[in-house]
Design an enzyme around this catalytic site. Structure first.
Site, PDB file in Angstrom:
ATOM      1  N   ARG A  62       0.923  -1.144   0.085  1.00 19.45           N
ATOM      2  CA  ARG A  62      -0.045   0.015   0.055  1.00 19.45           C
ATOM      3  C   ARG A  62       0.695   1.127   0.051  1.00 19.45           C
ATOM      4  NH1 ARG A  62      -3.382   2.446   4.585  1.00 19.45           N
ATOM      5  NH2 ARG A  62      -5.151   3.597   3.500  1.00 19.45           N
ATOM      6  N   HIS A  66       0.183   4.576  -2.260  1.00 22.41           N
ATOM      7  CA  HIS A  66       0.133   6.109  -1.554  1.00 22.41           C
ATOM      8  C   HIS A  66       1.074   7.019  -2.021  1.00 22.41           C
ATOM      9  CE1 HIS A  66      -3.345   5.232   1.320  1.00 22.41           C
ATOM     10  NE2 HIS A  66      -3.580   4.616   0.236  1.00 22.41           N
ATOM     11  N   ASN A  94      -4.087   8.537   5.251  1.00 24.75           N
ATOM     12  CA  ASN A  94      -2.897   7.908   5.911  1.00 24.75           C
ATOM     13  C   ASN A  94      -2.833   8.049   7.421  1.00 24.75           C
ATOM     14  OD1 ASN A  94      -1.862   7.485   3.203  1.00 24.75           O
ATOM     15  ND2 ASN A  94      -0.516   9.526   3.335  1.00 24.75           N
ATOM     16  N   HIS A 193      -6.274  -5.574  -2.678  1.00 25.72           N
ATOM     17  CA  HIS A 193      -7.128  -5.836  -1.328  1.00 25.72           C
ATOM     18  C   HIS A 193      -7.612  -7.461  -0.904  1.00 25.72           C
ATOM     19  CE1 HIS A 193      -8.962  -1.579  -1.393  1.00 25.72           C
ATOM     20  NE2 HIS A 193      -7.359  -1.516  -1.188  1.00 25.72           N
TER      21      HIS A 193
HETATM   22  C1  HEM Z   1      -9.341   1.522  -5.810  1.00 25.40           C
HETATM   23  C2  HEM Z   1      -9.059   2.606  -4.882  1.00 25.40           C
HETATM   24  C3  HEM Z   1      -8.881   2.113  -3.428  1.00 25.40           C
HETATM   25  C4  HEM Z   1      -9.511   2.554  -2.409  1.00 25.40           C
HETATM   26  C5  HEM Z   1     -10.573   3.270  -2.021  1.00 25.40           C
HETATM   27  C6  HEM Z   1      -8.623   2.152  -1.170  1.00 25.40           C
HETATM   28  C7  HEM Z   1      -8.785   2.107   0.239  1.00 25.40           C
HETATM   29  C8  HEM Z   1      -8.370   1.589   1.041  1.00 25.40           C
HETATM   30  C9  HEM Z   1      -8.776   1.467   2.641  1.00 25.40           C
HETATM   31  C10 HEM Z   1      -9.740   2.314   3.064  1.00 25.40           C
HETATM   32  C11 HEM Z   1      -8.108   0.849   3.220  1.00 25.40           C
HETATM   33  C12 HEM Z   1      -8.001   0.487   4.692  1.00 25.40           C
HETATM   34  C13 HEM Z   1      -6.993   1.550   5.539  1.00 25.40           C
HETATM   35  C14 HEM Z   1      -7.299   1.549   7.023  1.00 25.40           C
HETATM   36  O1  HEM Z   1      -8.460   1.520   7.438  1.00 25.40           O
HETATM   37  O2  HEM Z   1      -6.449   1.981   7.685  1.00 25.40           O
HETATM   38  C15 HEM Z   1      -7.150   0.005   2.263  1.00 25.40           C
HETATM   39  C16 HEM Z   1      -6.142  -0.882   2.739  1.00 25.40           C
HETATM   40  C17 HEM Z   1      -5.305  -1.415   1.729  1.00 25.40           C
HETATM   41  N1  HEM Z   1      -5.140  -1.079   0.339  1.00 25.40           N
HETATM   42 FE1  HEM Z   1      -6.263   0.060  -0.735  1.00 25.40          FE
HETATM   43  N2  HEM Z   1      -7.626   1.244  -1.670  1.00 25.40           N
HETATM   44  C18 HEM Z   1      -7.503   1.412  -3.113  1.00 25.40           C
HETATM   45  C19 HEM Z   1      -6.630   0.735  -3.891  1.00 25.40           C
HETATM   46  C20 HEM Z   1      -5.480   0.143  -3.561  1.00 25.40           C
HETATM   47  C21 HEM Z   1      -4.452   0.010  -4.534  1.00 25.40           C
HETATM   48  C22 HEM Z   1      -4.345   0.332  -5.804  1.00 25.40           C
HETATM   49  C23 HEM Z   1      -3.695  -1.172  -3.656  1.00 25.40           C
HETATM   50  C24 HEM Z   1      -2.200  -1.556  -4.037  1.00 25.40           C
HETATM   51  C25 HEM Z   1      -1.840  -1.613  -5.360  1.00 25.40           C
HETATM   52  C26 HEM Z   1      -4.004  -1.094  -2.394  1.00 25.40           C
HETATM   53  C27 HEM Z   1      -3.635  -1.532  -1.602  1.00 25.40           C
HETATM   54  C28 HEM Z   1      -4.286  -1.844  -0.033  1.00 25.40           C
HETATM   55  C29 HEM Z   1      -3.655  -2.874   0.671  1.00 25.40           C
HETATM   56  C30 HEM Z   1      -2.547  -4.069   0.719  1.00 25.40           C
HETATM   57  C31 HEM Z   1      -4.485  -2.507   2.004  1.00 25.40           C
HETATM   58  C32 HEM Z   1      -3.978  -3.081   3.278  1.00 25.40           C
HETATM   59  C33 HEM Z   1      -2.985  -2.453   4.170  1.00 25.40           C
HETATM   60  C34 HEM Z   1      -2.714  -3.015   5.687  1.00 25.40           C
HETATM   61  O3  HEM Z   1      -3.137  -4.073   5.767  1.00 25.40           O
HETATM   62  O4  HEM Z   1      -1.862  -2.315   6.200  1.00 25.40           O
HETATM   63  N3  HEM Z   1      -5.398  -0.512  -2.532  1.00 25.40           N
HETATM   64  N4  HEM Z   1      -7.239   0.458   0.959  1.00 25.40           N
END
Ligand code: HEM
Ligand SMILES: *[C@@H]1O[C@H](CO)[C@@H](O)[C@H](O)[C@H]1NC(C)=O
Ligand SMILES: *[C@@H]1O[C@H](CO)[C@@H](O)[C@H](O)[C@H]1NC(C)=O
Ligand SMILES: *[C@@H]1O[C@H](CO)[C@@H](O)[C@H](O)[C@H]1NC(C)=O
Length: 318
Positions: A62, A66, A94, A193
């Site tokens: 992630r 970002h 973030n 995800h």
């Molecule tokens: C399509 C639009 C996207 C939205 C709206 C989105 C939104 C989010 C949100 C809200 C979370 C949870 C954050 C939290 O609660 O602290 C999350 C987690 C995550 N996102 Fe996305 N995301 C998107 C695209 C992506 C992309 C493109 C990637 C990587 C290529 C990605 C990788 C991740 C990963 C791996 C997590 C888990 C992180 C962890 O466990 O620390 N996301 N995302």
């Protein structure tokens, strides 16, 4: 003859343009001479971190996303706040959410020991993202390199450019298109995800107020995410295989088990349904598209040549 001359003249022009573009492009062999040990050092640190805590693979992936969505893949997400610089770490997407900085610090110190001021923090993030996916069972790909590090960051662009979990499909499509990424990239990259976790505050409305969610999933998620309070309580983005990089995320969407509103939007009767159902039954297709999309995302507005710098410490400018 005149035609031939004009023709070869435009050919020459084309050649110069191609060269000008190529010189600003990234290349997989960028560190082959200056830091041949970089890949091995990074991979061993990523594997150690993921072995210690499986979620770290998700958090590290992630970080690259970002970074790239805020003024390009330039390491800006890694900068700490100073009296004169407000970084991106406390921007809404973030704050209390993004993690993995200590792993990047460890990698940067070991690289500074073997080849000082050669490998940029932006490139470290790109390699770490790939290694994290591989460590959790996902596909590998050749990482393009040669990005340099920003000397600035943007709190406001982090707030406005990182896609929101409350967005509808049309907004997600335009968020990605604004970064030069296609709708195919959006769906493939959302497959990230398939690993990691989200805080209650990011999916509360979905599990209490939305109807296109499996009822028993919503009920079970509610037990760890109260309707008020408990903002930071975590649930897995892919409840079936939370720490394996596979196509279960897409299977979930087809059975209305996406955790975030933005996840389920990719399979909600719109233009991306067929891509989602394709990936749900063909993980090879998901992997192939994911690899290509990661390379596209990693190519967003890099600093190259003499722009930016190679930071000594990823948390601060030199
Ligand atoms: C399509 C639009 C996207 C939205 C709206 C989105 C939104 C989010 C949100 C809200 C979370 C949870 C954050 C939290 O609660 O602290 C999350 C987690 C995550 N996102 Fe996305 N995301 C998107 C695209 C992506 C992309 C493109 C990637 C990587 C290529 C990605 C990788 C991740 C990963 C791996 C997590 C888990 C992180 C962890 O466990 O620390 N996301 N995302
Ligand atoms: C970030 O989160 C902390 C702790 O919850 C909070 O005190 C702070 O105000 C937040 N920062 C911003 C800029 O929202
Ligand atoms: C659900 O919707 C109702 C009515 O709009 C609203 O009052 C409530 O705050 C919402 N709950 C959540 C958790 O979003
Ligand atoms: C919701 O998920 C549960 C558990 O996987 C399953 O048994 C049930 O059939 C699903 N409900 C619907 C309406 O699909």
């Amino acid at each position: 003859m005149a035609f031939l001359r004009a023709h070869s003249y435009s050919f020459l022009l084309l050649f110069f343009f191609a060269f000008a573009i190529a010189s600003a492009q990234l290349s997989p062999s960028f560190y082959d001479k200056a830091c041949p040990g970089a890949f091995r050092a990074i991979r061993s640190a990523v594997y150690a971190a993921v072995l210690k805590e499986h979620r770290m693979g998700a958090s590290l992936l992630r970080l690259h996303f970002h970074d790239c969505f805020v003024n390009g893949c330039d390491g800006s997400v890694l900068l700490d706040d100073t009296p004169t610089l407000t970084g991106e770490k406390t921007a809404a997407p973030n704050n209390n959410s993004i993690r993995g900085f200590e792993v990047i610090d460890t990698i940067k110190s070991s690289l500074e020991a073997i080849c000082p001021q050669v490998v940029s923090c932006a490139d470290i993030l790109a390699i770490v993202a790939r290694d994290s996916v591989v460590a959790l069972g996902g596909p590998t790909w050749t990482v393009q390199l040669g990005r340099r590090d920003a000397t600035t960051a943007s709190f406001s662009d982090a707030n406005s450019n990182i896609p929101k979990p409350t967005s509808d499909l049309s907004t997600l499509i335009s968020d990605f298109s604004n970064k030069g990424l296609t709708t195919t990239d959006l769906v493939a990259l959302s497959g990230a995800h398939t690993i990691g976790q989200a805080r209650c505050t990011t999916f509360r409305t979905r599990i209490y107020n939305e109807t296109d969610i499996n009822t028993s999933l919503a009920t079970s998620l509610q037990s760890n995410c109260p309707s008020t309070g408990g903002d930071d309580k975590l649930s897995s983005l892919d409840a079936s295989t939370p720490f394996t990089f596979d196509s279960c995320y897409f299977k979930n969407l087809v059975s209305k088990k996406g955790l975030l509103h933005s996840d389920q939007q990719l399979y909600s009767g719109g233009s991306t349904d067929s891509q989602v159902s394709g990936y749900s039954s063909n993980s090879a297709q998901f992997f192939a598209d994911f690899k290509a999309a990661m390379i596209n995302m990693g190519s967003i507005s890099p600093l190259t040549g003499t722009d930016g710098e190679i930071r000594k410490n990823c948390r601060k400018t030199n």
